[in-house]
Motif scaffolding. Sequence first.
Motif, PDB file in Angstrom:
ATOM      1  N   SER A 294     -70.402  19.835 -42.788  1.00 31.81           N
ATOM      2  CA  SER A 294     -71.769  19.828 -43.307  1.00 31.81           C
ATOM      3  C   SER A 294     -71.797  19.264 -44.739  1.00 31.81           C
ATOM      4  O   SER A 294     -70.928  19.603 -45.550  1.00 31.81           O
ATOM      5  CB  SER A 294     -72.318  21.259 -43.312  1.00 31.81           C
ATOM      6  N   PRO A 295     -72.772  18.409 -45.054  1.00 31.82           N
ATOM      7  CA  PRO A 295     -73.722  17.802 -44.110  1.00 31.82           C
ATOM      8  C   PRO A 295     -73.049  16.701 -43.297  1.00 31.82           C
ATOM      9  O   PRO A 295     -72.024  16.157 -43.702  1.00 31.82           O
ATOM     10  CB  PRO A 295     -74.790  17.223 -45.031  1.00 31.82           C
ATOM     11  N   ASN A 296     -73.616  16.374 -42.191  1.00 31.92           N
ATOM     12  CA  ASN A 296     -73.104  15.297 -41.345  1.00 31.92           C
ATOM     13  C   ASN A 296     -74.292  14.667 -40.620  1.00 31.92           C
ATOM     14  O   ASN A 296     -74.880  15.319 -39.747  1.00 31.92           O
ATOM     15  CB  ASN A 296     -72.106  15.841 -40.334  1.00 31.92           C
ATOM     16  N   PRO A 297     -74.690  13.456 -41.043  1.00 31.00           N
ATOM     17  CA  PRO A 297     -74.055  12.486 -41.948  1.00 31.00           C
ATOM     18  C   PRO A 297     -74.062  12.963 -43.409  1.00 31.00           C
ATOM     19  O   PRO A 297     -74.831  13.834 -43.780  1.00 31.00           O
ATOM     20  CB  PRO A 297     -74.909  11.223 -41.785  1.00 31.00           C
TER      21      PRO A 297
ATOM     22  N   ILE B 261     -63.548  26.118 -41.279  1.00 28.39           N
ATOM     23  CA  ILE B 261     -62.959  26.741 -40.093  1.00 28.39           C
ATOM     24  C   ILE B 261     -63.515  28.155 -40.044  1.00 28.39           C
ATOM     25  O   ILE B 261     -63.175  29.003 -40.864  1.00 28.39           O
ATOM     26  CB  ILE B 261     -61.423  26.733 -40.158  1.00 28.39           C
ATOM     27  N   LYS B 262     -64.374  28.430 -39.071  1.00 28.95           N
ATOM     28  CA  LYS B 262     -65.235  29.610 -39.126  1.00 28.95           C
ATOM     29  C   LYS B 262     -64.547  30.910 -38.749  1.00 28.95           C
ATOM     30  O   LYS B 262     -64.863  31.956 -39.287  1.00 28.95           O
ATOM     31  CB  LYS B 262     -66.436  29.406 -38.210  1.00 28.95           C
TER      32      LYS B 262
ATOM     33  N   ARG C 120     -57.834  31.077 -40.009  1.00 26.66           N
ATOM     34  CA  ARG C 120     -57.823  30.905 -41.447  1.00 26.66           C
ATOM     35  C   ARG C 120     -56.414  31.032 -42.015  1.00 26.66           C
ATOM     36  O   ARG C 120     -55.525  31.651 -41.433  1.00 26.66           O
ATOM     37  CB  ARG C 120     -58.748  31.924 -42.113  1.00 26.66           C
ATOM     38  N   ASN C 121     -56.275  30.472 -43.197  1.00 30.76           N
ATOM     39  CA  ASN C 121     -55.022  30.559 -43.954  1.00 30.76           C
ATOM     40  C   ASN C 121     -53.843  29.944 -43.210  1.00 30.76           C
ATOM     41  O   ASN C 121     -52.705  30.324 -43.407  1.00 30.76           O
ATOM     42  CB  ASN C 121     -54.711  32.014 -44.325  1.00 30.76           C
ATOM     43  N   LYS C 122     -54.114  28.987 -42.353  1.00 27.95           N
ATOM     44  CA  LYS C 122     -53.067  28.202 -41.725  1.00 27.95           C
ATOM     45  C   LYS C 122     -52.995  26.856 -42.430  1.00 27.95           C
ATOM     46  O   LYS C 122     -53.954  26.401 -43.043  1.00 27.95           O
ATOM     47  CB  LYS C 122     -53.340  28.000 -40.232  1.00 27.95           C
TER      48      LYS C 122
ATOM     49  N   LYS D 253     -62.560  26.687 -46.255  1.00 27.69           N
ATOM     50  CA  LYS D 253     -63.515  25.642 -46.601  1.00 27.69           C
ATOM     51  C   LYS D 253     -62.824  24.600 -47.480  1.00 27.69           C
ATOM     52  O   LYS D 253     -62.147  24.955 -48.447  1.00 27.69           O
ATOM     53  CB  LYS D 253     -64.718  26.215 -47.342  1.00 27.69           C
ATOM     54  N   SER D 254     -62.992  23.335 -47.138  1.00 23.83           N
ATOM     55  CA  SER D 254     -62.376  22.250 -47.899  1.00 23.83           C
ATOM     56  C   SER D 254     -63.377  21.113 -48.081  1.00 23.83           C
ATOM     57  O   SER D 254     -64.197  20.831 -47.185  1.00 23.83           O
ATOM     58  CB  SER D 254     -61.128  21.723 -47.191  1.00 23.83           C
ATOM     59  N   LEU D 255     -63.284  20.453 -49.219  1.00 28.34           N
ATOM     60  CA  LEU D 255     -64.209  19.377 -49.565  1.00 28.34           C
ATOM     61  C   LEU D 255     -63.650  18.027 -49.137  1.00 28.34           C
ATOM     62  O   LEU D 255     -62.467  17.728 -49.338  1.00 28.34           O
ATOM     63  CB  LEU D 255     -64.444  19.376 -51.080  1.00 28.34           C
TER      64      LEU D 255
END
Length: 226
Positions: free
Chosen positions: A152-155, A164-165, A170-172, A195-197
């Motif tokens: 998100s957002p996409n586009p 990764i919800k 998580r934490n992998k 969450k990653s940018l």
Amino acid sequence: GTARGVAVGFSMGNKGYIGTGMYGSTNYFQDFWEWDQASDVWTQKANFIGAARGDAVGFSIGTKGYIGTGADPGNYYNDLWEWNKATNAWTQVANFGGSTRDCSVGFSIGTKGYIGTGEDAINNWEKDFWEYTPDSTSSINEPTLESLISISPNPFSSTAVIEIKDSGFRNKDFKMQMYNVNGEVVLQSQILTPKSLIERSGLPAGVYFIHLSSKDQSATKKIIIQ
């Protein structure tokens, strides 16, 4: 395994699987092998316990693999067998809904498997198409990694967030690669948090594909840069 033709193959995460098949007109196989992408090593797994055959189909759903249909010199089949990666064991599940046949195609989308076309026992070429839904007792019912990833957002025009919800993922240590429509890697990084940018980094507008992979899961999502 030994040299052969008309085997089946499918993948789960970063591992590939090949089994069954034939050599010549009388040698039919039941062996089943796993290839590890990270180590480039083949490991033999439990033999397929259905009849040895060629021209079967294979597909995977989550952490389960499936092999079915196919033929040997005297028989055409419509049975379907499930391989459990966790237990390395085969179990027969519901038969393919169409007639016995070989030379079909098989694939999966999400939590469903599909088989269609092929040649039946009296050499008629078929064009029917069937969907398989695993049951809750013998097959996977947990969510796939792909269903737990959002972008998100996409586009997007400058930055987007990959999330990764589910806490189970998580934490992998995930590896992220972005491909353009020509299959070229244009961006890659490690994802260590839920969450990653993603930054545009000068990429031209267009359609791209984000591929996430860890030791035992992988998923691909389409992303559009405006």
